[in-house]
Design a protein around this motif. Structure first.
Motif, short mmCIF file in Angstrom:
data_model
loop_
_atom_site.label_atom_id
_atom_site.label_comp_id
_atom_site.label_asym_id
_atom_site.label_seq_id
_atom_site.Cartn_x
_atom_site.Cartn_y
_atom_site.Cartn_z
N ARG A 1 0.90 -1.18 0.21
CA ARG A 1 0.12 0.04 0.09
C ARG A 1 0.80 1.41 0.09
N TYR A 2 1.94 1.33 0.80
CA TYR A 2 2.82 2.48 0.99
C TYR A 2 3.64 2.69 -0.57
N LYS A 3 4.02 1.72 -1.06
CA LYS A 3 4.78 1.70 -2.21
C LYS A 3 3.93 2.26 -3.42
N LEU A 4 2.62 1.95 -3.23
CA LEU A 4 1.66 2.66 -4.36
C LEU A 4 1.55 4.08 -3.94
N MET A 5 1.16 4.25 -2.67
CA MET A 5 1.04 5.63 -2.36
C MET A 5 2.00 6.49 -2.53
N ASP A 6 3.26 6.22 -2.22
CA ASP A 6 4.49 7.12 -2.42
C ASP A 6 4.61 7.60 -3.65
N ALA A 7 4.26 6.61 -4.71
CA ALA A 7 4.39 6.88 -6.11
C ALA A 7 3.46 8.11 -6.41
N TYR A 8 2.14 7.80 -5.96
CA TYR A 8 1.03 8.61 -6.27
C TYR A 8 1.35 10.13 -5.66
N MET A 9 1.84 10.05 -4.25
CA MET A 9 1.70 11.33 -3.57
C MET A 9 3.09 12.23 -4.48
N GLY A 10 3.64 11.59 -5.09
CA GLY A 10 4.55 12.62 -5.81
C GLY A 10 3.93 13.23 -6.99
N LYS A 11 2.76 12.99 -7.35
CA LYS A 11 2.06 13.58 -8.51
C LYS A 11 0.91 14.66 -7.91
N VAL A 12 0.56 14.46 -6.59
CA VAL A 12 -0.45 15.56 -6.18
C VAL A 12 -0.08 15.90 -5.01
N GLY A 13 -0.58 17.48 -4.89
CA GLY A 13 0.02 18.30 -3.63
C GLY A 13 1.28 18.28 -3.79
N THR A 14 2.03 18.71 -2.44
CA THR A 14 3.25 18.88 -2.38
C THR A 14 3.93 18.17 -1.31
N MET A 15 3.19 17.86 -0.26
CA MET A 15 3.63 17.44 1.04
C MET A 15 2.93 15.94 1.47
N GLY A 16 2.62 15.39 0.48
CA GLY A 16 2.10 13.93 0.66
C GLY A 16 3.12 13.12 1.25
N ARG A 17 4.20 12.98 0.53
CA ARG A 17 5.30 12.06 1.14
C ARG A 17 5.92 12.53 2.49
N THR A 18 5.90 13.70 2.89
CA THR A 18 6.33 14.31 4.02
C THR A 18 5.16 13.69 5.02
N MET A 19 4.19 13.88 4.79
CA MET A 19 3.04 13.14 5.75
C MET A 19 3.27 11.72 5.92
N MET A 20 3.40 11.31 4.98
CA MET A 20 3.78 9.57 5.10
C MET A 20 4.84 9.19 6.11
N ARG A 21 5.94 9.93 5.67
CA ARG A 21 7.03 9.63 6.59
C ARG A 21 7.54 10.35 7.90
N ARG A 22 7.06 11.51 7.99
CA ARG A 22 7.61 12.52 9.02
C ARG A 22 6.46 13.17 10.02
N THR A 23 5.26 12.50 10.05
CA THR A 23 4.12 12.95 10.77
C THR A 23 3.34 11.77 11.60
N CYS A 24 2.94 12.33 12.86
CA CYS A 24 2.16 11.26 13.62
C CYS A 24 0.88 11.89 14.17
N THR A 25 0.07 11.39 14.55
CA THR A 25 -1.33 11.58 15.01
C THR A 25 -1.59 10.96 16.12
N VAL A 26 -2.89 11.47 16.92
CA VAL A 26 -3.52 10.45 17.83
C VAL A 26 -5.02 10.91 17.55
N GLN A 27 -5.83 9.68 17.39
CA GLN A 27 -7.17 9.97 16.93
C GLN A 27 -8.15 9.01 17.64
N VAL A 28 -9.55 9.20 17.84
CA VAL A 28 -10.46 8.74 18.40
C VAL A 28 -11.44 8.32 17.19
N ASN A 29 -11.99 6.90 17.45
CA ASN A 29 -13.20 6.67 16.64
C ASN A 29 -14.57 6.41 17.56
N LEU A 30 -15.63 7.06 17.08
CA LEU A 30 -16.79 7.11 17.83
C LEU A 30 -17.98 6.65 17.25
#
Length: 456
Positions: A154-183
């Motif tokens: 999944r990540y290999k495919l996303m990484d290729a696509y992120m290089g074609k849309v927006g400017t920060m997709g690959r940054t999001m994938m590698r260098r960000t973290c979140t906490v979330q809740v599902n309700l």
């Protein structure tokens, strides 16, 4: 990120797409809380991110958790890429961040017990092999080249696509973290109200949990760089989904939105098939170029729904997605904040009253300003600090009304989990403000000091 979905039969008619979402409706007594949190791993001596393989690695941490703490392994392509135990799973973000997707639990007390046990287990393994973990919204000094892409299709495919849309997709994938809740939600109408409150107040979560003021070794001018990254990722699948505030919004309208989100992949026999940029509508008609003549299953639909990344997302439940990764003591505050707002009707109505007058420009403006200024944000006369104060007060009232006791009845409700947020309200400072004070003071401009002072 999400793991492959399973268990869905063939889609024989369009109505099944909305019915899939509607099948998540539950009576209030069955509502649960699912918390997910990500954290960066690093080598303690070098302060470099963990490689996938080696003595000090992601694989070593996963293997240790498997062998010592009773987790079952998940493999992809023969490689250890995740773990399962009961209704919990541990997965890898694209750049190697470790994510716990917790079990659906009844109370925040249980959620916090789960978080504490998980982090204790992780640190048990990490301490032994010279590894550390830290909760931040963005990697403080690592470059793109420092971050290995995990061996997942999944990540290999996303990484290729992120290089074609927006400017920060690959940054999001590698260098960000979140906490979330599902309700959960009770009905379509309940989903609609909760989604509207969730999206409108997501900037408050961004502000209160802002914890990524550093990037590539410098202060970046934002309290939440992670939120800034998401604004330039892919406009087809991110943002404040303004259509949810229009008359007639419901399950079918979300279906139409999701159908317009370009595809990433189709999962078949343990492999990810490249469907980058293709249309799920074509898939429904048997005209998907990647699988000509084949039509989707409900599992394909469930997978596709995980590739839309708005600030709040609805599937069979609602995901609150705006917060940065945070320190240990604040991980339970995020589910507490949203449960207090969402799981008591009086509180939910009060929250809607708080934001129902906002127009799309104000909502988007608050999202942007929250990432830059945190609680000091102000848009169209709306002061974030005041909005956050009111939201936390409403959440507190909702938790009081829930009256879910903990510690064998010694603690009457879940309100103490909001204490960290109340401190931010009282001081006007969020985690990013504290980090910046250190950076400009006793750290003497050295962002790597964050590891010694703020690791788990």
């Amino acid at each position: 990120m999400s793991i492959p979905q399973s268990g869905g039969g063939p889609i024989e008619h369009h109505d099944q797409l909305a019915e899939y979402m509607a099948s998540g409706c539950k009576p209030k007594e069955q509502w649960r809380i699912g918390t997910e949190h990500e954290k960066f791993g690093y080598c303690r001596d070098t302060l470099k991110p963990l490689p996938f393989e080696g003595a000090r690695s992601i694989e070593a941490v996963l293997g240790g958790l498997r062998d010592r703490h009773g987790w079952s392994e998940v493999r992809e392509g023969g490689k250890l890429t995740g773990l399962e135990k009961g209704l919990c799973n541990i997965s890898l973000e694209p750049g190697g961040a470790l994510e716990l997707a917790g079990a659906p639990l009844e109370t925040i007390h249980e959620t916090c017990d789960e978080v504490n046990q998980h982090l204790a287990e992780v640190m048990d393994i990490a301490n032994e092999i010279g590894v550390g973990f830290i909760g931040l919204g963005a990697a403080p000094h690592w470059t793109h080249e420092d971050m290995p892409l995990m061996p997942k299709g999944r990540y290999k495919l996303m990484d290729a696509y992120m290089g074609k849309v927006g400017t920060m997709g690959r940054t999001m994938m590698r260098r960000t973290c979140t906490v979330q809740v599902n309700l959960d939600f009770a009905s379509e109408a309940d989903m609609v109200q909760k989604m509207r409150v969730a999206v409108a107040l997501q900037p408050v979560a961004v502000a209160l949990f802002a914890n990524s003021p550093f990037f590539e070794g410098k202060a970046n001018g934002h309290k939440s760089w992670r939120s800034r990254v998401w604004r330039d990722l892919d406009p087809d699948r991110t943002g404040m989904v303004p259509f949810i505030f229009e008359d007639g919004f419901g399950f079918e309208r979300w279906v139409q939105y999701a159908l317009d989100v370009p595809m990433y992949f189709v999962y078949r026999d343990g492999k990810y098939i490249d469907a980058l940029g293709m249309s799920f509508r074509d898939f429904m008609a048997g005209k998907l170029p990647a699988l000509p003549g084949e039509t989707p299953t409900l599992s394909d639909w469930a997978d596709h729904m995980t590739t839309a990344f708005p600030e709040a997302r609805v599937k069979k439940f609602i995901e609150m997605r705006g917060a940065d990764g945070n320190p240990w003591r604040r991980l339970c505050a995020l589910p507490a904040f949203w449960v207090g707002l969402m799981y008591d009707q009086t509180a939910l109505d009060a929250a809607w009253d708080l934001v129902k007058g906002f127009d799309a420009e104000t909502r988007e403006g608050l999202r942007v300003a929250a990432s830059v200024d945190g609680l000091q944000a102000e848009v169209n006369g709306v002061r974030m600090h005041d909005l956050a104060r009111q939201a936390v007060e409403i959440s507190r009232s909702g938790l009081v009304a829930r009256a879910r006791a903990g510690a064998g009845g010694m603690i009457p409700d879940e309100t103490h989990f909001l204490n960290a947020l109340q401190e931010s309200i009282d001081t006007g400072k969020v985690p990013a403000d504290e980090l910046l004070e250190h950076f400009q003071g006793d750290w003497n401009g050295d962002v790597t000091r964050v590891f010694a002072d703020y690791s788990y």
